[in-house]
Design a protein around this motif. Structure first.
Motif, PDB file in Angstrom:
ATOM      1  N   ASP A 225       0.528  -1.214   0.194  1.00  0.00           N
ATOM      2  CA  ASP A 225       0.187  -0.355  -0.182  1.00  0.00           C
ATOM      3  C   ASP A 225       1.025   0.864   0.174  1.00  0.00           C
ATOM      4  OD1 ASP A 225      -2.871  -1.272   0.162  1.00  0.00           O
ATOM      5  OD2 ASP A 225      -3.027  -1.620   1.938  1.00  0.00           O
ATOM      6  N   VAL A 226       2.204   1.546   0.619  1.00  0.00           N
ATOM      7  CA  VAL A 226       2.688   2.407   1.287  1.00  0.00           C
ATOM      8  C   VAL A 226       3.560   2.878  -0.789  1.00  0.00           C
ATOM      9  CG1 VAL A 226       5.054   3.471   1.807  1.00  0.00           C
ATOM     10  CG2 VAL A 226       3.238   1.849   3.662  1.00  0.00           C
ATOM     11  N   LEU A 227       4.315   1.260  -1.069  1.00  0.00           N
ATOM     12  CA  LEU A 227       5.068   1.250  -2.509  1.00  0.00           C
ATOM     13  C   LEU A 227       3.739   2.470  -2.908  1.00  0.00           C
ATOM     14  CD1 LEU A 227       6.089  -1.662  -2.858  1.00  0.00           C
ATOM     15  CD2 LEU A 227       7.371   0.521  -2.654  1.00  0.00           C
TER      16      LEU A 227
ATOM     17  N   SER B  65       0.974  -5.279  10.343  1.00  0.00           N
ATOM     18  CA  SER B  65       1.754  -5.928   9.258  1.00  0.00           C
ATOM     19  C   SER B  65       2.698  -6.889   9.121  1.00  0.00           C
ATOM     20  CB  SER B  65       2.476  -5.222   8.090  1.00  0.00           C
ATOM     21  OG  SER B  65       0.062  -5.070   8.241  1.00  0.00           O
ATOM     22  N   GLY B  66       3.820  -6.739  10.430  1.00  0.00           N
ATOM     23  CA  GLY B  66       4.910  -7.445  10.433  1.00  0.00           C
ATOM     24  C   GLY B  66       6.243  -7.201  10.259  1.00  0.00           C
ATOM     25  N   ALA B  67       7.223  -6.771  10.483  1.00  0.00           N
ATOM     26  CA  ALA B  67       8.494  -6.501   9.883  1.00  0.00           C
ATOM     27  C   ALA B  67       8.809  -6.784   8.510  1.00  0.00           C
ATOM     28  CB  ALA B  67       9.739  -7.294  11.212  1.00  0.00           C
ATOM     29  N   ILE B  68       9.040  -5.610   7.942  1.00  0.00           N
ATOM     30  CA  ILE B  68       9.109  -5.877   6.162  1.00  0.00           C
ATOM     31  C   ILE B  68      10.372  -6.552   6.056  1.00  0.00           C
ATOM     32  CG2 ILE B  68       7.770  -4.139   6.423  1.00  0.00           C
ATOM     33  CD1 ILE B  68      10.754  -2.165   5.321  1.00  0.00           C
ATOM     34  N   GLY B  69      11.458  -6.741   7.260  1.00  0.00           N
ATOM     35  CA  GLY B  69      12.470  -7.313   7.021  1.00  0.00           C
ATOM     36  C   GLY B  69      13.257  -6.997   5.984  1.00  0.00           C
ATOM     37  N   ALA B  70      14.825  -7.158   6.071  1.00  0.00           N
ATOM     38  CA  ALA B  70      15.867  -7.534   4.627  1.00  0.00           C
ATOM     39  C   ALA B  70      15.459  -6.967   3.078  1.00  0.00           C
ATOM     40  CB  ALA B  70      16.688  -7.618   5.033  1.00  0.00           C
ATOM     41  N   ALA B  71      14.975  -7.572   3.133  1.00  0.00           N
ATOM     42  CA  ALA B  71      13.786  -7.875   1.249  1.00  0.00           C
ATOM     43  C   ALA B  71      13.271  -6.881   1.660  1.00  0.00           C
ATOM     44  CB  ALA B  71      13.056  -9.200   1.536  1.00  0.00           C
ATOM     45  N   GLY B  72      11.903  -6.546   2.504  1.00  0.00           N
ATOM     46  CA  GLY B  72      11.298  -5.463   2.070  1.00  0.00           C
ATOM     47  C   GLY B  72      11.942  -4.716   2.670  1.00  0.00           C
ATOM     48  N   ALA B  73      13.046  -3.843   2.950  1.00  0.00           N
ATOM     49  CA  ALA B  73      13.709  -2.922   3.005  1.00  0.00           C
ATOM     50  C   ALA B  73      14.760  -2.492   1.596  1.00  0.00           C
ATOM     51  CB  ALA B  73      14.638  -2.374   4.355  1.00  0.00           C
ATOM     52  N   SER B  74      14.685  -3.799   0.804  1.00  0.00           N
ATOM     53  CA  SER B  74      15.386  -3.587  -0.204  1.00  0.00           C
ATOM     54  C   SER B  74      14.366  -3.244  -0.945  1.00  0.00           C
ATOM     55  CB  SER B  74      16.731  -5.067  -0.827  1.00  0.00           C
ATOM     56  OG  SER B  74      16.547  -4.512  -2.115  1.00  0.00           O
ATOM     57  N   VAL B  75      13.361  -4.100  -1.427  1.00  0.00           N
ATOM     58  CA  VAL B  75      12.446  -2.932  -2.228  1.00  0.00           C
ATOM     59  C   VAL B  75      11.451  -1.594  -2.236  1.00  0.00           C
ATOM     60  CG1 VAL B  75       9.532  -3.467  -3.106  1.00  0.00           C
ATOM     61  CG2 VAL B  75      10.998  -5.061  -2.184  1.00  0.00           C
ATOM     62  N   LEU B  76      11.764  -1.295  -0.465  1.00  0.00           N
ATOM     63  CA  LEU B  76      11.902   0.411  -0.388  1.00  0.00           C
ATOM     64  C   LEU B  76      12.544   1.119  -0.821  1.00  0.00           C
ATOM     65  CD1 LEU B  76       9.786   2.424   1.325  1.00  0.00           C
ATOM     66  CD2 LEU B  76      10.850   1.598   3.015  1.00  0.00           C
TER      67      LEU B  76
END
Length: 218
Positions: free
Chosen positions: A30-32, A54-65
């Motif tokens: 949603d943020v994206l 929604s839980g932690a975004i983790g390293a993978a989510g941080a990479s996408v962001l």
């Protein structure tokens, strides 16, 4: 949909992340989407609001962001404590901010397991970004190496007003001394470097006790 240039859909085509194909984290998607569409323009990304429940975004989510951040031209606050992003996630976020971003003034990466490598990524960002005013790196297992890596930014980044490193118990007296010297060298551009809770004499004594314990001295 109108892009900034007035051509329909151009911003969607040029957005660096395929938002509709990303399904790893619902709130981050949603943020994206908001970042892509700019309707409304997103000025803050926070784990306690936009990413809540929604839980932690983790390293993978941080990479996408991190890949999307160059498009967030009005973002001022990036607040991602307790998101388990680690050193790799921190590097991705900092790379995105460095490519973008003259607007972000507040960066909160508390309790993310950044360690020294993540601190170096933040230090590199501070070496190129002259808008950040407040940076929070508490409880990230940062040690002397990471603390010393931040010192050049403390010395030279005149915009930076507060750098918080409390609860990084791996920092010893050597790291604290380097931070104090860097802060003192700023002269007329004072900075508050927060290294632990309590008054300065108590901080020094705690660190001295830890340093003596590690070296086997009394």
């Amino acid at each position: 949909y109108l892009s900034r240039s007035g051509r329909p859909g151009e911003a969607k085509q040029n957005f660096p992340v395929d938002v509709e194909s990303y399904n790893e984290h619902v709130a981050l998607k949603d943020v994206l989407r908001r970042m892509r569409d700019s309707q409304p323009a997103i000025t803050r990304i926070s784990s306690s609001h936009e990413l809540k429940y929604s839980g932690a975004i983790g390293a993978a989510g941080a990479s996408v962001l991190g890949r999307a951040l160059p498009a967030a031209t009005v973002l001022t606050h990036l607040m991602l404590p307790n998101q388990r992003i680690g050193p790799e996630g921190a590097a991705a976020l900092c790379a995105g901010l460095a490519e973008h971003n003259a607007s972000v003034t507040y960066l909160d990466l508390r309790s993310n397991g950044l360690m020294d490598a993540g601190a170096r990524a933040v230090a590199d960002l501070l070496g190129t970004d002259r808008k950040l005013k407040i940076v929070s790196l508490e409880a990230n297992r940062i040690g002397d190496e990471g603390a010393k890596a931040l010192c050049p930014a403390i010395t030279s980044d005149w915009c930076l007003q507060r750098l918080s490193l409390s609860q990084n118990h791996e920092i010893t007296l050597a790291g604290y001394d380097a931070l104090r010297e860097a802060a003192a060298s700023r002269g007329r551009a004072p900075i508050r470097v927060v290294t632990s809770e309590g008054e300065e004499p108590l901080i020094s004594e705690r660190v001295r006790q830890r340093s003596r314990a590690r070296s086997g001295k009394r």
